[in-house]
Design an enzyme around this catalytic site. Structure first.
Site, PDB file in Angstrom:
ATOM      1  N   THR A  30       5.726 110.643  -6.848  1.00 32.15           N
ATOM      2  CA  THR A  30       4.508 111.314  -6.391  1.00 32.15           C
ATOM      3  C   THR A  30       3.643 110.403  -5.520  1.00 32.15           C
ATOM      4  OG1 THR A  30       2.404 112.181  -7.216  1.00 32.15           O
ATOM      5  CG2 THR A  30       3.511 110.628  -8.636  1.00 32.15           C
ATOM      6  N   ASP A  31       2.798 111.032  -4.709  1.00 29.40           N
ATOM      7  CA  ASP A  31       1.834 110.252  -3.923  1.00 29.40           C
ATOM      8  C   ASP A  31       0.712 109.672  -4.793  1.00 29.40           C
ATOM      9  OD1 ASP A  31       0.433 112.601  -4.474  1.00 29.40           O
ATOM     10  OD2 ASP A  31      -0.036 113.082  -2.387  1.00 29.40           O
ATOM     11  N   GLU A  32       0.579 110.187  -6.031  1.00 27.66           N
ATOM     12  CA  GLU A  32      -0.539 109.732  -6.876  1.00 27.66           C
ATOM     13  C   GLU A  32      -0.417 108.259  -7.263  1.00 27.66           C
ATOM     14  OE1 GLU A  32      -1.972 112.254  -9.926  1.00 27.66           O
ATOM     15  OE2 GLU A  32      -1.515 114.078  -8.835  1.00 27.66           O
ATOM     16  N   TYR A  71      -0.994 109.706 -16.068  1.00 24.12           N
ATOM     17  CA  TYR A  71       0.190 110.274 -15.410  1.00 24.12           C
ATOM     18  C   TYR A  71       0.655 109.392 -14.256  1.00 24.12           C
ATOM     19  CZ  TYR A  71       2.712 113.024 -11.912  1.00 24.12           C
ATOM     20  OH  TYR A  71       3.618 113.427 -10.967  1.00 24.12           O
ATOM     21  N   LYS A 124       4.121 107.194 -13.703  1.00 20.38           N
ATOM     22  CA  LYS A 124       5.049 107.397 -12.582  1.00 20.38           C
ATOM     23  C   LYS A 124       5.202 106.092 -11.788  1.00 20.38           C
ATOM     24  CE  LYS A 124       6.885 110.655 -11.289  1.00 20.38           C
ATOM     25  NZ  LYS A 124       8.213 111.251 -11.646  1.00 20.38           N
TER      26      LYS A 124
HETATM   27  P1  NAD Z   1       7.351 120.235 -14.294  1.00 19.55           P
HETATM   28  O1  NAD Z   1       6.405 119.744 -15.329  1.00 19.55           O
HETATM   29  O2  NAD Z   1       7.205 121.625 -13.775  1.00 19.55           O
HETATM   30  O3  NAD Z   1       8.840 120.124 -14.850  1.00 19.55           O
HETATM   31  C1  NAD Z   1       9.318 119.004 -15.541  1.00 19.55           C
HETATM   32  C2  NAD Z   1      10.665 119.360 -16.168  1.00 19.55           C
HETATM   33  O4  NAD Z   1      11.169 118.193 -16.840  1.00 19.55           O
HETATM   34  C3  NAD Z   1      10.573 120.470 -17.215  1.00 19.55           C
HETATM   35  O5  NAD Z   1      11.639 121.380 -17.046  1.00 19.55           O
HETATM   36  C4  NAD Z   1      10.717 119.729 -18.537  1.00 19.55           C
HETATM   37  O6  NAD Z   1      11.316 120.505 -19.561  1.00 19.55           O
HETATM   38  C5  NAD Z   1      11.609 118.556 -18.144  1.00 19.55           C
HETATM   39  N1  NAD Z   1      11.454 117.386 -19.018  1.00 19.55           N
HETATM   40  C6  NAD Z   1      10.282 116.831 -19.439  1.00 19.55           C
HETATM   41  N2  NAD Z   1      10.559 115.769 -20.241  1.00 19.55           N
HETATM   42  C7  NAD Z   1      11.911 115.649 -20.286  1.00 19.55           C
HETATM   43  C8  NAD Z   1      12.785 114.743 -20.918  1.00 19.55           C
HETATM   44  N3  NAD Z   1      12.319 113.736 -21.686  1.00 19.55           N
HETATM   45  N4  NAD Z   1      14.118 114.882 -20.751  1.00 19.55           N
HETATM   46  C9  NAD Z   1      14.606 115.910 -19.995  1.00 19.55           C
HETATM   47  N5  NAD Z   1      13.819 116.810 -19.383  1.00 19.55           N
HETATM   48  C10 NAD Z   1      12.486 116.680 -19.520  1.00 19.55           C
HETATM   49  O7  NAD Z   1       7.296 119.170 -13.135  1.00 19.55           O
HETATM   50  P2  NAD Z   1       7.423 119.392 -11.557  1.00 19.55           P
HETATM   51  O8  NAD Z   1       6.112 119.761 -11.012  1.00 19.55           O
HETATM   52  O9  NAD Z   1       8.612 120.232 -11.297  1.00 19.55           O
HETATM   53  O10 NAD Z   1       7.720 117.890 -11.107  1.00 19.55           O
HETATM   54  C11 NAD Z   1       9.056 117.389 -11.040  1.00 19.55           C
HETATM   55  C12 NAD Z   1       9.019 115.942 -10.612  1.00 19.55           C
HETATM   56  O11 NAD Z   1       8.395 115.849  -9.338  1.00 19.55           O
HETATM   57  C13 NAD Z   1       8.194 115.042 -11.532  1.00 19.55           C
HETATM   58  O12 NAD Z   1       8.850 113.813 -11.641  1.00 19.55           O
HETATM   59  C14 NAD Z   1       6.865 114.894 -10.829  1.00 19.55           C
HETATM   60  O13 NAD Z   1       6.267 113.655 -11.148  1.00 19.55           O
HETATM   61  C15 NAD Z   1       7.287 114.940  -9.386  1.00 19.55           C
HETATM   62  N6  NAD Z   1       6.297 115.463  -8.430  1.00 19.55           N
HETATM   63  C16 NAD Z   1       5.662 116.650  -8.656  1.00 19.55           C
HETATM   64  C17 NAD Z   1       4.766 117.145  -7.696  1.00 19.55           C
HETATM   65  C18 NAD Z   1       4.054 118.460  -7.879  1.00 19.55           C
HETATM   66  O14 NAD Z   1       3.182 118.796  -7.064  1.00 19.55           O
HETATM   67  N7  NAD Z   1       4.377 119.248  -8.883  1.00 19.55           N
HETATM   68  C19 NAD Z   1       4.543 116.423  -6.513  1.00 19.55           C
HETATM   69  C20 NAD Z   1       5.205 115.206  -6.329  1.00 19.55           C
HETATM   70  C21 NAD Z   1       6.092 114.750  -7.285  1.00 19.55           C
HETATM   71  O1  DAU Z   2      -0.043 114.772  -5.634  1.00 21.41           O
HETATM   72  C1  DAU Z   2       1.118 115.107  -6.331  1.00 21.41           C
HETATM   73  C2  DAU Z   2       0.753 115.579  -7.717  1.00 21.41           C
HETATM   74  O2  DAU Z   2       0.182 116.877  -7.569  1.00 21.41           O
HETATM   75  C3  DAU Z   2       1.935 115.613  -8.682  1.00 21.41           C
HETATM   76  O3  DAU Z   2       2.409 114.313  -8.871  1.00 21.41           O
HETATM   77  C4  DAU Z   2       1.525 116.228 -10.023  1.00 21.41           C
HETATM   78  O4  DAU Z   2       2.652 116.341 -10.866  1.00 21.41           O
HETATM   79  C5  DAU Z   2       0.936 117.596  -9.755  1.00 21.41           C
HETATM   80  O5  DAU Z   2       0.484 118.168 -10.970  1.00 21.41           O
HETATM   81  C6  DAU Z   2      -0.225 117.506  -8.761  1.00 21.41           C
HETATM   82  O6  DAU Z   2      -1.353 116.789  -9.335  1.00 21.41           O
HETATM   83  P1  DAU Z   2      -2.868 117.277  -9.130  1.00 21.41           P
HETATM   84  O7  DAU Z   2      -3.678 116.721 -10.234  1.00 21.41           O
HETATM   85  O8  DAU Z   2      -3.328 117.046  -7.732  1.00 21.41           O
HETATM   86  O9  DAU Z   2      -2.636 118.867  -9.295  1.00 21.41           O
HETATM   87  P2  DAU Z   2      -3.458 120.000 -10.072  1.00 21.41           P
HETATM   88  O10 DAU Z   2      -2.853 121.307  -9.674  1.00 21.41           O
HETATM   89  O11 DAU Z   2      -3.612 119.715 -11.523  1.00 21.41           O
HETATM   90  O12 DAU Z   2      -4.906 119.893  -9.394  1.00 21.41           O
HETATM   91  C7  DAU Z   2      -5.066 120.022  -7.987  1.00 21.41           C
HETATM   92  C8  DAU Z   2      -6.538 119.800  -7.682  1.00 21.41           C
HETATM   93  O13 DAU Z   2      -7.276 120.906  -8.229  1.00 21.41           O
HETATM   94  C9  DAU Z   2      -7.110 118.563  -8.336  1.00 21.41           C
HETATM   95  O14 DAU Z   2      -8.078 117.996  -7.450  1.00 21.41           O
HETATM   96  C10 DAU Z   2      -7.799 119.078  -9.584  1.00 21.41           C
HETATM   97  C11 DAU Z   2      -8.259 120.463  -9.174  1.00 21.41           C
HETATM   98  N1  DAU Z   2      -8.320 121.479 -10.258  1.00 21.41           N
HETATM   99  C12 DAU Z   2      -7.219 121.651 -11.032  1.00 21.41           C
HETATM  100  C13 DAU Z   2      -7.231 122.580 -12.057  1.00 21.41           C
HETATM  101  C14 DAU Z   2      -6.011 122.763 -12.933  1.00 21.41           C
HETATM  102  C15 DAU Z   2      -9.459 122.249 -10.435  1.00 21.41           C
HETATM  103  O15 DAU Z   2     -10.457 122.103  -9.677  1.00 21.41           O
HETATM  104  N2  DAU Z   2      -9.460 123.167 -11.438  1.00 21.41           N
HETATM  105  C16 DAU Z   2      -8.418 123.357 -12.277  1.00 21.41           C
HETATM  106  O16 DAU Z   2      -8.510 124.208 -13.205  1.00 21.41           O
END
Ligand code: NAD
Ligand code: DAU
Length: 352
Positions: A132-134, A158, A162
């Site tokens: 992730t970019d975080e 988180y 990562k």
């Molecule tokens: P998600 O939470 O939707 O899915 C995670 C999946 O991993 C789930 O299916 C869960 O059951 C499985 N899991 C969790 N713990 C596990 C374990 N110990 N063993 C096996 N499986 C396990 O997450 P996502 O949003 O699909 O993110 C996927 C990956 O991409 C993550 O590594 C996250 O850090 C990264 N990422 C997410 C975003 C985003 O915006 N969602 C952006 C950048 C990177």
């Molecule tokens: O940047 C990549 C990341 O993006 C991933 O690594 C994470 O897995 C993914 O969850 C996401 O993280 P964020 O914290 O940016 O996403 P989230 O959807 O939780 O929140 C997006 C923005 O919205 C953040 O600034 C918080 C805000 N927010 C979120 C929720 C859930 C609100 O204002 N209200 C809310 O109820």
């Protein structure tokens, strides 16, 4: 074949669906099925023999080693993680366990397998870690977007977990020569997004007539990427990335949260107007900010474009419209994932 971890989650699920739609190569899908993993996302693969689903934990090194020995994949792609920042603030333990200890165990199992390979199989094997970019921390309004050379400054449990996993992956390349690739992506959105995250939460709350909770002043900026574009970037990095390198993935779509919510409300006003004739934006409410909330993320994705020729296909306008329409058309999926444990989470995070 390839082995995917976390393939019942949001991005992993989209990746597996897209992979099997575009390739004959089988996928082993290892997922623990935490609250974030949903087999409904994979329902269309029920009768597809090229998809082998295994319920299991990446922390279980013996299980992973057994799967590798039995199926001999040419690549492992690690999506499995605890991924929600708010949950990491309430309870960081699971994040350390899966994201740090899990990645360590996975790397060790993969290293053992890779060491036993020879010739071309060893040369071409890849371990791709999805991150992730975080990990880069937060930006001020005038800062340049995150490039791959930006220092790691994670701010939440988180992002720290990562960042730790990224460091392990890097070290396993540097020390043991494991052919790893790491991608650091910005915020994804699209189909099958679990509704604890901003965009699906807002769509579903709006439709249910609930409040739309904006943290703080709503001026935090995220760089949004349609999930299918992220999946395409991962496929491209897997195909042509240089082992040991990291690649930033982003959509060049920086938006303040408040603007994102207004866009969603406007699309809903058009596609499914409220029965009382009011606008969905009237449901917006400002709530207490997230602790340690990062102000701005932005990704410089020029390395991926320059070296591997990847570019996002969707703009934010086209992607968000598709996403809202998907949620309107897939109420059964929504109903199934928002039962039980989901309600407990909403009560914990937002109160009554
Ligand atoms: P998600 O939470 O939707 O899915 C995670 C999946 O991993 C789930 O299916 C869960 O059951 C499985 N899991 C969790 N713990 C596990 C374990 N110990 N063993 C096996 N499986 C396990 O997450 P996502 O949003 O699909 O993110 C996927 C990956 O991409 C993550 O590594 C996250 O850090 C990264 N990422 C997410 C975003 C985003 O915006 N969602 C952006 C950048 C990177
Ligand atoms: O940047 C990549 C990341 O993006 C991933 O690594 C994470 O897995 C993914 O969850 C996401 O993280 P964020 O914290 O940016 O996403 P989230 O959807 O939780 O929140 C997006 C923005 O919205 C953040 O600034 C918080 C805000 N927010 C979120 C929720 C859930 C609100 O204002 N209200 C809310 O109820």
């Amino acid at each position: 074949m390839i082995l995917v971890t976390g393939g019942a989650g949001f991005i992993g699920g989209n990746f597996v669906l897209d992979w099997l739609a575009g390739s004959n190569e089988p996928v082993i899908n290892l997922d623990k099925l935490t609250y974030a993993g949903n087999l409904d996302t994979l329902a269309s693969l029920k009768d597809v023999p090229r998809h082998l689903f295994v319920r299991g934990d990446i922390c279980d090194r013996e299980l992973v080693a057994r799967l590798l020995a039995e199926h001999k994949p040419r690549a492992v792609i690690n999506f499995a993680a605890e991924s929600h920042v708010d949950r990491s603030i309430h309870g960081p333990g699971e994040f350390i366990q899966t994201n740090v200890v899990g990645t360590f165990n996975l790397l060790e199992a993969v290293r053992g397998y890779w060491n036993e390979l020879s010739g071309e199989a060893k040369q071409t094997f890849r371990f791709l870690h999805v991150s992730t970019d975080e990990v880069y921390g937060t930006l001020s309004p005038d800062d340049a977007p995150f490039a791959e050379t930006h220092p790691y400054e994670p701010n939440s449990p988180y992002s720290a977990s990562k960042a730790a996993s990224d460091h392990l992956v890097r070290a396993w390349h540097h020390t043991y020569g494991l052919p790893v690739l790491t991608t650091n992506c910005s915020n994804n959105y699209g189909p099958y997004h679990f509704p604890e995250k901003l965009i699906p939460l807002m769509i579903l709350n709006a439709l249910a007539g609930k409040l739309l909770p904006i943290y703080g002043d709503g001026q935090q900026v995220r760089d949004w990427l349609y999930v299918k574009d992220h999946c395409a970037a991962i496929r491209r990095v897997l195909e042509a990335g240089t082992p040991g390198e990291t690649y930033n993935v982003g959509g060049w779509n920086e938006k303040p949260n408040l603007e994102v919510i207004h866009t969603i409300c406007t699309i809903l006003d058009e596609l499914k107007p409220r029965a009382d004739g009011k606008r969905y934006a009237s449901q917006i409410t400002f709530v207490q900010d997230r602790s340690g909330h990062d102000r701005r993320y932005a990704i410089d994705a020029r390395k991926l474009e320059r070296e591997l020729g990847w570019k996002p296909a969707e703009t934010f306008d086209s992607g968000i419209r598709k996403t809202v329409a998907w949620y309107l058309d897939n109420q059964d999926w929504v109903r199934n994932v928002t039962s039980g444990a989901y309600r407990d989470w909403v009560a914990t995070q937002y109160g009554a």
